[in-house]
Design a protein around this motif. Structure first.
Motif, short mmCIF file in Angstrom:
data_model
loop_
_atom_site.label_atom_id
_atom_site.label_comp_id
_atom_site.label_asym_id
_atom_site.label_seq_id
_atom_site.Cartn_x
_atom_site.Cartn_y
_atom_site.Cartn_z
N ILE A 244 0.85 -1.19 0.00
CA ILE A 244 0.00 0.00 0.00
C ILE A 244 0.89 1.24 0.00
CG2 ILE A 244 -0.15 0.09 2.54
CD1 ILE A 244 -3.09 0.97 2.17
N HIS A 245 0.39 2.32 -0.62
CA HIS A 245 1.10 3.59 -0.65
C HIS A 245 0.61 4.49 0.47
CE1 HIS A 245 2.71 3.33 -4.91
NE2 HIS A 245 1.91 2.28 -4.82
N VAL B 106 3.95 -1.30 3.58
CA VAL B 106 3.87 0.08 3.12
C VAL B 106 5.07 0.37 2.23
CG1 VAL B 106 5.12 1.12 5.08
CG2 VAL B 106 3.40 2.46 3.83
N GLU B 107 4.85 1.20 1.21
CA GLU B 107 5.89 1.50 0.21
C GLU B 107 6.36 2.94 0.36
OE1 GLU B 107 5.94 2.04 -4.68
OE2 GLU B 107 4.54 0.64 -3.74
N PHE C 215 7.45 -3.48 5.12
CA PHE C 215 7.96 -2.44 4.23
C PHE C 215 8.32 -3.01 2.86
CE2 PHE C 215 11.94 0.21 3.17
CZ PHE C 215 11.21 1.10 2.39
N THR C 216 7.77 -2.39 1.81
CA THR C 216 8.18 -2.66 0.44
C THR C 216 9.11 -1.54 0.00
OG1 THR C 216 6.22 -3.90 -0.24
CG2 THR C 216 7.42 -2.75 -1.96
N PHE C 217 10.34 -1.89 -0.32
CA PHE C 217 11.36 -0.92 -0.70
C PHE C 217 11.28 -0.66 -2.20
CE2 PHE C 217 16.29 -0.48 -1.05
CZ PHE C 217 16.17 0.86 -1.35
N ASP C 218 10.85 0.55 -2.58
CA ASP C 218 10.76 0.92 -3.99
C ASP C 218 12.05 1.61 -4.41
OD1 ASP C 218 10.10 2.63 -6.37
OD2 ASP C 218 8.20 1.56 -6.17
N TYR D 89 13.40 -4.61 5.01
CA TYR D 89 12.30 -4.66 4.06
C TYR D 89 12.02 -6.10 3.66
CZ TYR D 89 16.55 -4.31 1.22
OH TYR D 89 17.81 -4.49 0.72
N GLU D 90 10.78 -6.33 3.23
CA GLU D 90 10.35 -7.70 2.90
C GLU D 90 10.14 -7.91 1.41
OE1 GLU D 90 7.17 -9.21 5.37
OE2 GLU D 90 7.57 -7.66 6.86
N HIS D 91 10.08 -6.83 0.66
CA HIS D 91 9.80 -6.92 -0.76
C HIS D 91 10.40 -5.71 -1.45
CE1 HIS D 91 7.83 -7.91 -4.46
NE2 HIS D 91 6.96 -6.93 -4.41
N VAL D 92 10.71 -5.85 -2.75
CA VAL D 92 11.36 -4.77 -3.50
C VAL D 92 10.63 -4.52 -4.81
CG1 VAL D 92 13.43 -4.17 -4.83
CG2 VAL D 92 13.66 -5.04 -2.50
N HIS D 93 10.47 -3.24 -5.16
CA HIS D 93 10.05 -2.82 -6.50
C HIS D 93 11.28 -2.27 -7.19
CE1 HIS D 93 5.56 -2.11 -5.30
NE2 HIS D 93 5.86 -3.39 -5.45
N LEU D 94 11.66 -2.89 -8.31
CA LEU D 94 12.89 -2.53 -8.99
C LEU D 94 12.59 -1.81 -10.31
CD1 LEU D 94 16.00 -2.76 -9.13
CD2 LEU D 94 15.70 -5.00 -10.22
N HIS D 95 13.06 -0.57 -10.42
CA HIS D 95 12.98 0.18 -11.66
C HIS D 95 13.94 1.35 -11.59
CE1 HIS D 95 10.02 3.13 -9.74
NE2 HIS D 95 9.85 2.06 -8.98
N ASN D 96 14.25 1.90 -12.73
CA ASN D 96 15.25 2.95 -12.83
C ASN D 96 14.59 4.31 -13.02
OD1 ASN D 96 17.85 4.01 -12.96
ND2 ASN D 96 18.03 3.72 -15.18
N VAL D 97 15.40 5.36 -12.91
CA VAL D 97 14.95 6.73 -13.16
C VAL D 97 15.82 7.32 -14.26
CG1 VAL D 97 14.73 9.06 -12.21
CG2 VAL D 97 14.11 7.08 -10.81
N ILE D 98 15.18 7.79 -15.34
CA ILE D 98 15.89 8.45 -16.43
C ILE D 98 15.19 9.78 -16.71
CG2 ILE D 98 16.56 8.32 -18.87
CD1 ILE D 98 16.59 5.28 -18.60
N ALA D 99 15.95 10.85 -16.64
CA ALA D 99 15.40 12.20 -16.86
C ALA D 99 14.18 12.45 -15.98
CB ALA D 99 15.05 12.40 -18.34
N ASN D 100 14.31 12.08 -14.70
CA ASN D 100 13.26 12.26 -13.71
C ASN D 100 12.00 11.44 -13.99
OD1 ASN D 100 14.61 14.05 -11.95
ND2 ASN D 100 14.18 15.76 -13.33
N LYS D 101 12.12 10.41 -14.80
CA LYS D 101 10.99 9.52 -15.08
C LYS D 101 11.30 8.15 -14.51
CE LYS D 101 8.19 7.61 -18.86
NZ LYS D 101 8.36 6.20 -18.48
#
Length: 227
Positions: free
Chosen positions: A87-88, A124-125, A150-153, A171-183
């Protein structure tokens, strides 16, 4: 380490489920707002395939009506045999910080107790925006909501330049993604950066929360699995 897939709202859900089953270890499902779901079909397609829940980020913990919607979604997740839901925390620029904290803590306690009765773990994320982009604010939520995980984004932490501080938390879970040009929710164009992050994180489950080219995503999945 197991790697999961988060379906894209712009794609057919059932096709996305099949794609996840062919390539990933589990599915992390976000239920869209105001959409009807064929729960039986989803359950049939995901038989013997793990599903994690991910509540929609637009649901506002400051609003009683939205909390009722969240509890409704928890009921759907329960029917799908979901054991963990992320949840957020919610923002509201009109509210003072203390009131915002209090509202989130009160709502999270209510939702967590509901989840406990369903034998579902609530996580919580971290957000990309203040105040819940700060590690201390996430720690404060966890301290005041007994049993909250805790989900670590990763992408949110990169966007807020707080990666190292969040790496120190449990933390118990991870959301994995990158940031490019603030996106955020982007692919890693630097594989060394991806491997460096993978070597630092400690989690049994990692969801690739990337909404881009599927072929390139699968290339990054192979890097993750072979790291």
């Amino acid at each position: 380490m197991k790697f999961g897939y988060m379906p894209d709202f712009n794609e057919n859900l059932f096709s996305e489920i099949r794609f996840a089953k062919e390539n990933f270890d589990f599915l992390e499902l976000t239920l869209e707002l105001d959409k009807q779901y064929d729960v039986r079909k989803v359950k049939s397609l995901t038989k013997n395939f793990e599903i994690l829940g991910h509540l929609h980020w637009e649901l506002n913990l400051n609003l009683k009506g939205d909390i009722e919607k969240i509890l409704h979604f928890v009921d759907i997740y329960k029917k799908l045999d979901v054991k963990k839901i992320t949840i957020h925390p919610s923002l509201d620029k009109r509210l003072k910080l203390e009131i915002l904290r209090s509202n989130n803590i009160r709502a999270l306690n209510q939702i967590l107790n509901y989840c406990k009765n369903k034998k579902i773990k609530l996580l919580v994320e971290n957000d990309s925006r203040v105040p819940f982009s700060k590690a201390l604010e996430i720690v404060n939520l966890i301290k005041n909501v007994s049993g909250l995980g805790f989900t670590f984004d990763i992408g949110h932490a990169l966007l807020s330049n707080k990666l190292d501080k969040f790496l120190k938390l449990k933390y118990e879970h991870v959301h994995l993604h990158n940031v490019i040009a603030n996106k955020d929710h982007s692919l890693f164009n630097d594989i060394k950066k991806l491997k460096n992050i993978l070597n630092k994180i400690k989690s049994k489950t990692v969801t690739l929360e990337i909404f881009e080219n599927k072929d390139k995503m699968l290339e990054q999945l192979r890097v993750c699995k072979n790291n």
